[in-house]
Design an enzyme around this catalytic site. Structure first.
Site, PDB file in Angstrom:
ATOM      1  N   HIS A  13      49.644  29.638 -49.169  1.00 37.02           N
ATOM      2  CA  HIS A  13      48.266  30.153 -49.379  1.00 37.02           C
ATOM      3  C   HIS A  13      48.025  31.340 -48.444  1.00 37.02           C
ATOM      4  O   HIS A  13      47.753  31.152 -47.258  1.00 37.02           O
ATOM      5  CB  HIS A  13      47.244  29.044 -49.094  1.00 37.02           C
ATOM      6  CG  HIS A  13      45.829  29.430 -49.412  1.00 37.02           C
ATOM      7  ND1 HIS A  13      45.012  28.664 -50.209  1.00 37.02           N
ATOM      8  CD2 HIS A  13      45.073  30.500 -49.052  1.00 37.02           C
ATOM      9  CE1 HIS A  13      43.832  29.244 -50.318  1.00 37.02           C
ATOM     10  NE2 HIS A  13      43.848  30.376 -49.617  1.00 37.02           N
ATOM     11  N   HIS A  15      46.146  35.466 -48.110  1.00 33.96           N
ATOM     12  CA  HIS A  15      45.390  36.611 -48.628  1.00 33.96           C
ATOM     13  C   HIS A  15      46.044  37.858 -48.049  1.00 33.96           C
ATOM     14  O   HIS A  15      45.963  38.090 -46.843  1.00 33.96           O
ATOM     15  CB  HIS A  15      43.925  36.528 -48.206  1.00 33.96           C
ATOM     16  CG  HIS A  15      43.244  35.306 -48.731  1.00 33.96           C
ATOM     17  ND1 HIS A  15      42.615  35.275 -49.958  1.00 33.96           N
ATOM     18  CD2 HIS A  15      43.129  34.047 -48.228  1.00 33.96           C
ATOM     19  CE1 HIS A  15      42.129  34.060 -50.174  1.00 33.96           C
ATOM     20  NE2 HIS A  15      42.434  33.293 -49.141  1.00 33.96           N
ATOM     21  N   LYS A  99      44.483  30.071 -59.709  1.00 34.43           N
ATOM     22  CA  LYS A  99      43.561  29.723 -58.629  1.00 34.43           C
ATOM     23  C   LYS A  99      42.145  29.529 -59.161  1.00 34.43           C
ATOM     24  O   LYS A  99      41.601  30.409 -59.830  1.00 34.43           O
ATOM     25  CB  LYS A  99      43.569  30.834 -57.563  1.00 34.43           C
ATOM     26  CG  LYS A  99      42.618  30.590 -56.394  1.00 34.43           C
ATOM     27  CD  LYS A  99      43.024  29.368 -55.569  1.00 34.43           C
ATOM     28  CE  LYS A  99      41.952  28.988 -54.553  1.00 34.43           C
ATOM     29  NZ  LYS A  99      42.142  29.592 -53.254  1.00 34.43           N
ATOM     30  N   HIS A 136      40.058  25.829 -54.722  1.00 36.74           N
ATOM     31  CA  HIS A 136      39.139  25.948 -53.583  1.00 36.74           C
ATOM     32  C   HIS A 136      38.121  24.828 -53.753  1.00 36.74           C
ATOM     33  O   HIS A 136      37.245  24.911 -54.601  1.00 36.74           O
ATOM     34  CB  HIS A 136      38.456  27.325 -53.544  1.00 36.74           C
ATOM     35  CG  HIS A 136      37.576  27.489 -52.335  1.00 36.74           C
ATOM     36  ND1 HIS A 136      37.932  28.281 -51.268  1.00 36.74           N
ATOM     37  CD2 HIS A 136      36.397  26.907 -52.011  1.00 36.74           C
ATOM     38  CE1 HIS A 136      36.984  28.189 -50.337  1.00 36.74           C
ATOM     39  NE2 HIS A 136      36.043  27.365 -50.769  1.00 36.74           N
ATOM     40  N   HIS A 174      43.639  24.270 -48.417  1.00 35.33           N
ATOM     41  CA  HIS A 174      43.013  24.297 -47.086  1.00 35.33           C
ATOM     42  C   HIS A 174      42.039  23.142 -46.865  1.00 35.33           C
ATOM     43  O   HIS A 174      40.840  23.346 -46.677  1.00 35.33           O
ATOM     44  CB  HIS A 174      42.348  25.646 -46.802  1.00 35.33           C
ATOM     45  CG  HIS A 174      41.560  26.262 -47.929  1.00 35.33           C
ATOM     46  ND1 HIS A 174      40.615  25.575 -48.644  1.00 35.33           N
ATOM     47  CD2 HIS A 174      41.591  27.509 -48.465  1.00 35.33           C
ATOM     48  CE1 HIS A 174      40.083  26.370 -49.554  1.00 35.33           C
ATOM     49  NE2 HIS A 174      40.675  27.554 -49.464  1.00 35.33           N
ATOM     50  N   ASP A 247      46.222  30.135 -45.265  1.00 33.82           N
ATOM     51  CA  ASP A 247      44.939  30.749 -45.633  1.00 33.82           C
ATOM     52  C   ASP A 247      44.606  31.899 -44.684  1.00 33.82           C
ATOM     53  O   ASP A 247      43.440  32.118 -44.356  1.00 33.82           O
ATOM     54  CB  ASP A 247      43.799  29.718 -45.674  1.00 33.82           C
ATOM     55  CG  ASP A 247      42.533  30.280 -46.317  1.00 33.82           C
ATOM     56  OD1 ASP A 247      42.629  31.255 -47.081  1.00 33.82           O
ATOM     57  OD2 ASP A 247      41.452  29.746 -46.027  1.00 33.82           O
TER      58      ASP A 247
HETATM   59  C1  NCD Z   1      39.063  33.677 -47.888  1.00 30.18           C
HETATM   60  C2  NCD Z   1      39.003  35.193 -48.040  1.00 30.18           C
HETATM   61  O1  NCD Z   1      38.468  35.860 -47.143  1.00 30.18           O
HETATM   62  O2  NCD Z   1      39.501  35.721 -49.032  1.00 30.18           O
HETATM   63  N1  NCD Z   1      38.176  33.286 -46.820  1.00 30.18           N
HETATM   64  C3  NCD Z   1      38.242  32.146 -46.121  1.00 30.18           C
HETATM   65  O3  NCD Z   1      37.345  31.921 -45.305  1.00 30.18           O
HETATM   66  N2  NCD Z   1      39.236  31.286 -46.254  1.00 30.18           N
HETATM   67  C4  NCD Z   1      38.758  33.028 -49.189  1.00 30.18           C
HETATM   68  C5  NCD Z   1      39.049  31.551 -49.200  1.00 30.18           C
HETATM   69  O4  NCD Z   1      40.207  31.124 -49.191  1.00 30.18           O
HETATM   70  O5  NCD Z   1      38.071  30.781 -49.204  1.00 30.18           O
HETATM   71 ZN    ZN Z   2      42.099  31.285 -49.047  1.00 29.84          ZN
END
Ligand code: NCD
Ligand code: ZN
Length: 344
Positions: A13, A15, A99, A136, A174, A247
């Site tokens: 996971h 970003h 997702k 999520h 998460h 995450d």
């Molecule tokens: C994530 C993001 O910023 O893209 N933020 C987070 O707090 N984890 C999105 C997510 O996974 O909820």
């Molecule tokens: Zn995330």
């Protein structure tokens, strides 16, 4: 034990963002992980096979050529997602998973799902294909307390979904609560869960320690200490249903330190090392490889990585800032010492 060697781990996971942020953050993930499940919540969500293929190319272009790294792409589920498009992306090896963001649950989720019933045709198709749904797990009902939104999601949305589509592979992403841990433990092998490094380290007090700490704000938000301890037990148990998903979610410092600060913790600069420290504290270093390198591939029906990495017991300081062409990022545990270091 002062050195541990394990199969190269994967991050289930992440970003990676786009543009200047992508170029700045992708190398941190690729230095430690062979593969990563890349989240599709860009400013324009990744909903089509073409968009995912183009994004994958941008990720690979952002990395030094000598770093072997495989981005595993995901499709952003909307009320309007087309089962054909999702199935084609999976068959062609572009989409590894789908997702689900409940609409308005988190960053760039405005186009997420408003009512899960609208996505049943897609989910039924995925179930037939064996394609995982990544969730999520928070309700968005404003009447539900922010700290209860995960537990309520499990009860109101996830449990009924699993009764309706019992063979659908689902990853509850998460997880932050004992309720989620217990639900995953009680479910069959179609349900797995990722656990972040930061939810193993902080509880909700950390958000208010000496003042408001925007860099520790993420979603799902950290919970009480009892929940953190339940997560630590789950991650270090060796149970194959739990695997590593950082995450890591970078936002510029100016967007975190803001009237309405963004949710997301940027853990990639030290994530693997922090997991190692947690497993060490729990006297479970012998189980780190299962959590980081074996359980995820098994769930996704992928081979474990053959390459090995080593971590040494050696303190180092997490950088205070990570520069990007768009401004600075502040990593999780910036300026603090981590007791394990990735060799090489
Ligand atoms: C994530 C993001 O910023 O893209 N933020 C987070 O707090 N984890 C999105 C997510 O996974 O909820
Ligand atoms: Zn995330």
């Amino acid at each position: 034990m002062s050195t541990i060697t394990l199969r190269r781990p994967d991050d289930w996971h992440v970003h990676l963002r786009d543009g200047a942020l992508l170029r700045a953050v992708a190398p941190f993930t690729a230095r430690a992980f062979a593969r990563a499940i890349v989240m599709p919540n860009l400013a324009t969500p990744v909903t089509t096979v073409a968009a995912a293929a183009a994004y994958r190319s941008r990720i690979l272009a952002a990395l030094p050529r000598d770093l072997a790294f495989t981005p595993l792409m995901t499709a952003y589920l909307t009320d309007a997602s087309d089962p054909e498009e999702i199935a084609r992306g999976y068959r062609d090896g572009i989409f590894a998973a789908v997702k689900l963001y409940p609409a308005h649950a988190t960053t760039n989720s405005a186009q997420g799902v408003t009512d899960i019933a609208r996505t049943y045709p897609v989910l039924e198709r995925m179930m037939a294909l064996g394609m995982p749904l990544l969730v999520h797990g928070e309700v968005t009902d404003p009447a539900v307390d922010v700290f209860d939104r995960e537990a309520v999601f499990v009860e109101r949305v996830l449990a009924p979904l699993m009764r309706r589509l019992p063979q659908l592979k689902i990853v509850l992403e998460h997880i932050t609560t004992k309720e989620a841990v217990d639900f995953v433990l009680g479910a069959g092998p179609t349900l797995g869960a990722t656990i972040t490094a930061h939810h193993l380290v902080i509880n909700r007090n950390a958000l208010f320690a000496g003042g408001l700490r925007p860099h520790l704000y993420c979603l799902p938000v950290a919970k009480r200490e009892a929940h953190r301890l339940a997560l630590r037990r789950a991650a270090t148990s060796g149970n194959a249903k739990f695997f590593l998903g950082t995450d890591t979610a970078p936002h510029l410092v100016r967007d975190k330190e803001h009237d309405c600060g963004c949710a997301g913790i940027f853990s990639a600069p030290a994530a693997l090392e922090i997991y190692a420290q947690v497993f060490d504290e729990e006297q479970a270093l012998d189980r780190l490889e299962a959590f980081a390198s074996l359980n995820g591939p098994r769930f996704y029906d992928l081979p474990a990585n053959e390459e090995r990495v080593s971590l040494m017991r050696q303190a180092w300081q997490v950088p205070l800032d990570v520069p990007t062409e768009a401004g600075a990022l502040r990593p999780f545990l910036a300026g603090e010492e981590v007791g394990w270091r990735l060799a090489g």
